[in-house]
Motif scaffolding. Structure first.
Motif, PDB file in Angstrom:
ATOM      1  N   GLN A  70       0.372  -0.893  -0.122  1.00 31.03           N
ATOM      2  CA  GLN A  70       0.041  -0.167  -0.005  1.00 31.03           C
ATOM      3  C   GLN A  70       0.999   1.727  -0.357  1.00 31.03           C
ATOM      4  OE1 GLN A  70      -3.382   0.168   2.774  1.00 31.03           O
ATOM      5  NE2 GLN A  70      -3.946  -1.881   2.612  1.00 31.03           N
ATOM      6  N   LYS A  71       2.077   1.190   1.010  1.00 30.40           N
ATOM      7  CA  LYS A  71       2.929   2.686   0.817  1.00 30.40           C
ATOM      8  C   LYS A  71       3.210   2.728  -0.277  1.00 30.40           C
ATOM      9  CE  LYS A  71       6.627   2.065   3.635  1.00 30.40           C
ATOM     10  NZ  LYS A  71       7.764   2.483   3.860  1.00 30.40           N
ATOM     11  N   LYS A  72       3.815   1.997  -1.220  1.00 31.95           N
ATOM     12  CA  LYS A  72       4.507   1.441  -2.430  1.00 31.95           C
ATOM     13  C   LYS A  72       3.533   2.665  -3.923  1.00 31.95           C
ATOM     14  CE  LYS A  72       8.158  -2.039  -1.649  1.00 31.95           C
ATOM     15  NZ  LYS A  72       8.943  -3.293  -2.562  1.00 31.95           N
ATOM     16  N   PHE A  73       2.489   1.419  -3.369  1.00 35.42           N
ATOM     17  CA  PHE A  73       1.725   2.562  -4.048  1.00 35.42           C
ATOM     18  C   PHE A  73       1.085   3.975  -4.629  1.00 35.42           C
ATOM     19  CE2 PHE A  73      -3.586   1.767  -5.121  1.00 35.42           C
ATOM     20  CZ  PHE A  73      -3.357   2.071  -6.550  1.00 35.42           C
ATOM     21  N   ALA A  74       0.729   4.096  -2.409  1.00 34.26           N
ATOM     22  CA  ALA A  74       0.411   5.703  -2.767  1.00 34.26           C
ATOM     23  C   ALA A  74       2.060   6.210  -3.106  1.00 34.26           C
ATOM     24  CB  ALA A  74       0.598   5.634  -1.322  1.00 34.26           C
ATOM     25  N   TYR A  79       4.442  10.013  -6.565  1.00 35.47           N
ATOM     26  CA  TYR A  79       6.124  10.361  -8.161  1.00 35.47           C
ATOM     27  C   TYR A  79       6.129   9.220  -8.935  1.00 35.47           C
ATOM     28  CZ  TYR A  79       7.584  13.720  -3.261  1.00 35.47           C
ATOM     29  OH  TYR A  79       7.021  14.527  -2.648  1.00 35.47           O
ATOM     30  N   PRO A  80       5.243   9.759  -9.767  1.00 30.33           N
ATOM     31  CA  PRO A  80       5.128   8.357 -10.408  1.00 30.33           C
ATOM     32  C   PRO A  80       6.007   8.250 -11.347  1.00 30.33           C
ATOM     33  CG  PRO A  80       2.891   9.927 -11.497  1.00 30.33           C
ATOM     34  CD  PRO A  80       4.187  10.422  -9.804  1.00 30.33           C
ATOM     35  N   SER A  81       6.831   9.755 -11.821  1.00 29.07           N
ATOM     36  CA  SER A  81       7.979   9.254 -13.236  1.00 29.07           C
ATOM     37  C   SER A  81       8.378   8.319 -12.083  1.00 29.07           C
ATOM     38  CB  SER A  81       8.423  10.357 -13.114  1.00 29.07           C
ATOM     39  OG  SER A  81       7.772  11.752 -13.672  1.00 29.07           O
ATOM     40  N   GLU A  82       9.169   8.939 -10.338  1.00 27.42           N
ATOM     41  CA  GLU A  82      10.146   8.732  -9.934  1.00 27.42           C
ATOM     42  C   GLU A  82       9.966   7.051  -9.662  1.00 27.42           C
ATOM     43  OE1 GLU A  82      10.718  13.069  -9.232  1.00 27.42           O
ATOM     44  OE2 GLU A  82       9.176  11.111  -9.939  1.00 27.42           O
ATOM     45  N   GLN A 107      -5.178  -1.433 -10.409  1.00 25.03           N
ATOM     46  CA  GLN A 107      -4.983  -1.380  -8.694  1.00 25.03           C
ATOM     47  C   GLN A 107      -5.497   1.035  -8.863  1.00 25.03           C
ATOM     48  OE1 GLN A 107      -1.120  -1.694  -7.560  1.00 25.03           O
ATOM     49  NE2 GLN A 107      -1.519  -4.014  -7.763  1.00 25.03           N
ATOM     50  N   LEU A 108      -4.705   1.282 -10.259  1.00 24.03           N
ATOM     51  CA  LEU A 108      -4.498   2.811 -10.572  1.00 24.03           C
ATOM     52  C   LEU A 108      -6.151   2.918 -10.672  1.00 24.03           C
ATOM     53  CD1 LEU A 108      -1.586   3.743 -12.147  1.00 24.03           C
ATOM     54  CD2 LEU A 108      -2.449   4.419 -10.041  1.00 24.03           C
ATOM     55  N   ILE A 109      -6.800   1.763 -11.929  1.00 25.59           N
ATOM     56  CA  ILE A 109      -8.219   1.748 -12.035  1.00 25.59           C
ATOM     57  C   ILE A 109      -9.068   1.939 -11.133  1.00 25.59           C
ATOM     58  CG2 ILE A 109     -10.089   1.031 -13.925  1.00 25.59           C
ATOM     59  CD1 ILE A 109      -7.874   3.092 -14.776  1.00 25.59           C
ATOM     60  N   ASP A 110      -9.057   1.138 -10.073  1.00 22.76           N
ATOM     61  CA  ASP A 110      -9.897   0.584  -8.626  1.00 22.76           C
ATOM     62  C   ASP A 110      -9.826   2.305  -7.659  1.00 22.76           C
ATOM     63  OD1 ASP A 110     -10.464  -1.565  -9.649  1.00 22.76           O
ATOM     64  OD2 ASP A 110      -9.868  -2.737  -8.856  1.00 22.76           O
ATOM     65  N   ILE A 170       0.550   5.827 -17.282  1.00 22.16           N
ATOM     66  CA  ILE A 170       0.197   5.149 -15.222  1.00 22.16           C
ATOM     67  C   ILE A 170       0.990   6.437 -14.591  1.00 22.16           C
ATOM     68  CG2 ILE A 170       1.825   4.906 -13.374  1.00 22.16           C
ATOM     69  CD1 ILE A 170       2.653   2.372 -15.134  1.00 22.16           C
ATOM     70  N   ILE A 171       1.324   7.762 -15.583  1.00 25.71           N
ATOM     71  CA  ILE A 171       1.737   9.175 -14.839  1.00 25.71           C
ATOM     72  C   ILE A 171       0.075   9.739 -14.778  1.00 25.71           C
ATOM     73  CG2 ILE A 171       2.386  10.969 -15.416  1.00 25.71           C
ATOM     74  CD1 ILE A 171       5.489   9.492 -16.429  1.00 25.71           C
ATOM     75  N   SER A 172      -0.167  10.437 -15.759  1.00 27.65           N
ATOM     76  CA  SER A 172      -1.937  10.764 -15.790  1.00 27.65           C
ATOM     77  C   SER A 172      -2.444  10.144 -15.032  1.00 27.65           C
ATOM     78  CB  SER A 172      -1.666  10.461 -18.040  1.00 27.65           C
ATOM     79  OG  SER A 172      -2.758  11.032 -18.100  1.00 27.65           O
ATOM     80  N   THR A 173      -2.856   8.843 -15.045  1.00 29.88           N
ATOM     81  CA  THR A 173      -3.945   8.349 -14.083  1.00 29.88           C
ATOM     82  C   THR A 173      -3.613   8.877 -12.758  1.00 29.88           C
ATOM     83  OG1 THR A 173      -4.294   6.698 -15.478  1.00 29.88           O
ATOM     84  CG2 THR A 173      -5.145   6.622 -13.447  1.00 29.88           C
ATOM     85  N   CYS A 174      -2.274   8.858 -12.235  1.00 26.42           N
ATOM     86  CA  CYS A 174      -1.304   9.278 -10.750  1.00 26.42           C
ATOM     87  C   CYS A 174      -1.619  10.687 -10.813  1.00 26.42           C
ATOM     88  CB  CYS A 174      -0.226   9.109 -11.155  1.00 26.42           C
ATOM     89  SG  CYS A 174       0.363   7.415 -10.630  1.00 26.42           S
TER      90      CYS A 174
END
Length: 630
Positions: A70-74, A79-82, A107-110, A170-174
């Motif tokens: 969960q922490k890694k997903f947060a 910071y999606p790029s990094e 996960q991002l869509i959820d 991924i970056i856009s969705t974040c």
């Protein structure tokens, strides 16, 4: 732009849509204050939605993802790029990387679906980057139980990877999730001062954020006032920038050429201990920078004291004669008389002060100030940033039944509103705020470098005893530079700051600004909450949320300050740990939120219909219904 309808059915459809919106849960408001140029910490708080993102991840994924995942997903969302780069570097097998992409997509869509549940499709669409609207909506509104379309959705995700769009998606969705976690952002003053990058904060807000407002702070006024042509605001701004080794901000970000000022300072002043610049980070300031900051600070301070004396002479209504001190210096400049007492002068630098006319600028000082103020007015980027702050800002704001203000409401010891008479008119309470706001807007729209009442009133907002943004009897800059007696350094606060602990006082303030004391709150910045003191006052009617982002305040507060969240369930106070660096936060995946505390819970979940926007929508529905009646 007003919507055009061609028939009654279109009007009826709009009424149905607006009526439905009224029943959606109220969006989350985030309140931050006193950022003071600390871009990395501020950006981190925006990225994590003052802890709101992590909370939603926990609600959605507990039982599905471990705490570590969960922490890694947060942090992927923050910071999606990094985090993308870190994660991709850990894979040696392409098939494993592809599977990781598919897992992250889901996960991002959820998360996006869960975050956007309280918004209309139209609002969500506006938050999505245009390149990915179609793809995102196809996945977002998919029926996961529909077996006939499962292969279709899988093919969409497969092609995102095959066509090299996975990272961008991924970056856009974040970024979309970041925007939707908080519906509206309130910045309760002081984007500027001390920290190195208020410019990046303004760029971030202008380029990445949606719905927001500013309640101007005292330090913001120096920048707005400089852009409006106030030499006094500009002199204070440059002096403070030199004091905190921040002159590079002016030259590198706003193209202000300080070379003539530097040459003048080096030619006329020698380094003095009290003018040594301060390092917020604790790192040693290079010797050349320290010398530059030291002498520039002296030169501009003396110009500031001269300009202040001139303004105070012009306006007896300001009642600031006690701030005129240059003429009280002894002939040898080694002592000064204040309040009938004589005090020795230390670190004196009065060589350009004429004993016969102490508030008169030298010809060179006058030329320098004329050149500098013209640069401030003509700086395109400064004008761009200040226009954004002015167009989206105010001295105070009534929003959803709450009063937002940076500093204070000037009051007497008994809580009655202090009155200020200027230019034949008297103001107090709300009318005082309104007067300052109209004067500031007029001054900003029509920059003027000449002596004028409007320009001097803008400066008064920075330092005047009845300024709602200052809130003290006097600013003792002169004494702190030149007199060692610390009793003279004290700045006596307005009674507001002791009275705001009282519920009756909060009620009176809310009524003064036309709000309901039974339901309203006052949300306040400006003063760091000292270690051991509570930011919740007046029986939970006043919240003090100085962000504490400025590093020197950490010793006073013991924390990184507070932010506040208001959602459909009530208020949450968020306490932050001191932020170190962006790189360290990413490397260690350390968040700044330490605790979230529910400080008020609504008896009934609030909807859009309970908000100011709801009032506007109801009014519009009534207008549409009237059109049908015709």
């Amino acid at each position: 732009m007003k919507k055009i309808f061609t028939n009654d059915n279109e009007i009826k459809s709009e009424i149905i849509n607006l009526s439905a919106i009224l029943n959606l849960p109220k969006g989350t408001e985030a309140f931050v204050s006193d950022i003071h140029g600390e871009y990395d910490e501020f950006a981190h708080i925006l990225r994590n939605g003052s802890g709101n993102t992590r909370q939603k991840i926990s609600e959605l994924f507990t039982g599905k993802l471990t705490n570590d995942r969960q922490k890694k997903f947060a942090f992927l969302i923050y910071y999606p790029s990094e985090i993308l780069k870190q994660s991709k570097d850990s894979f040696t097998n392409e098939a494993d990387l592809d599977q990781w992409y598919f897992d992250v997509f889901n996960q991002l869509i959820d998360m996006l679906r869960y975050t956007s549940i309280k918004y209309t499709r139209s609002k969500v669409r506006k938050a999505i980057k245009s390149d990915f609207v179609y793809i995102t909506e196809e996945l977002l509104y998919a029926d996961q139980n529909d077996l006939t379309k499962r292969n279709y959705y899988r093919e969409v995700m497969d092609n995102i990877v095959k066509l090299g769009m996975a990272d961008q998606f991924i970056i856009s969705t974040c970024h979309t999730i970041q925007r939707l976690v908080v519906d509206h952002l309130h910045i309760i003053g002081d984007v500027f001062d001390r920290g190195p990058h208020p410019d990046l904060i303004m760029d971030h807000l202008m380029n990445r954020w949606g719905s927001l407002d500013f309640q101007w702070g005292n330090h913001d006024i120096l920048w707005i006032g400089s852009s409006a042509g106030s030499k006094l605001c500009m002199a204070n701004l440059i002096r403070i920038s030199a004091r905190y080794n921040n002159l590079k901000l002016l030259t590198n970000s706003y193209d202000i050429d300080l070379r003539a000022l530097q040459d003048f300072a080096e030619a006329n002043y020698q380094p003095l201990p009290v003018f040594s610049p301060r390092s917020d980070t604790g790192e040693k300031i290079p010797d050349d920078d320290a010398l530059y900051d030291n002498t520039v600070q002296q030169a501009i301070a003396i110009m500031q004291f001269k300009l202040e004396g001139q303004a105070i002479k012009r306006h007896p209504d300001f009642e600031m004669e006690n701030r005129m001190l240059l003429h009280k210096l002894s002939p040898d400049r080694k002592s000064i008389e204040i309040g009938g007492e004589t005090y020795p002068i230390t670190n004196g630098c009065f060589q350009l002060v004429d004993p016969d006319d102490p508030y008169k600028l030298t010809a060179k000082e006058s030329d320098l100030l004329d050149d500098l103020i013209r640069q401030f007015i003509d700086s395109p980027k400064l004008r761009y940033h200040m226009s954004f702050m002015m167009n989206n800002g105010s001295m105070y704001l009534n929003y959803n039944g709450n009063l937002l203000l940076h500093g204070c409401v000037p009051v007497n010891e008994d809580g009655t509103m202090q009155k200020w008479t200027v230019d034949g008119n008297t103001y107090s309470g709300k009318s005082l705020f309104d007067f300052f706001e109209s004067t500031l807007k007029e001054g900003f729209q029509n920059p003027n470098t000449e002596e004028s009442l409007d320009s001097d009133i803008i400066w008064y907002l920075w330092t005047g005893k009845l300024s709602p943004l200052f809130g003290k009897a006097a600013m003792t800059t002169f004494e702190r530079y030149f007199i060692e007696n610390k009793d003279l350094h004290k700045e006596v606060k307005n009674p507001y700051y002791s009275l705001r602990k009282e519920e009756w006082f909060a009620d009176e303030l809310l009524k003064e600004f036309g709000l309901n004391p039974e339901e309203g709150h006052i949300i306040n910045g400006h003063t760091p909450v000292k270690l051991g003191h509570s930011p919740i006052m007046a029986n939970r009617k006043i919240f003090v949320i100085d962000g504490g982002m400025s590093k020197p305040y950490h010793k006073t507060t013991g924390i990184g300050g507070y932010t506040l969240l208001s959602n459909s369930f009530g208020f949450q106070l968020v306490t932050h740990e001191p932020f170190t660096t962006r790189a360290k936060a990413i490397a260690d995946m350390t968040d700044v939120v330490s605790t979230k505390r529910v400080i008020e819970q609504s008896a009934k979940r609030k909807t859009v219909g309970d908000t100011d926007n709801g009032v506007f929508i109801k009014r519009h529905i009534a207008e549409l219904q009237a059109r049908l009646g015709n």
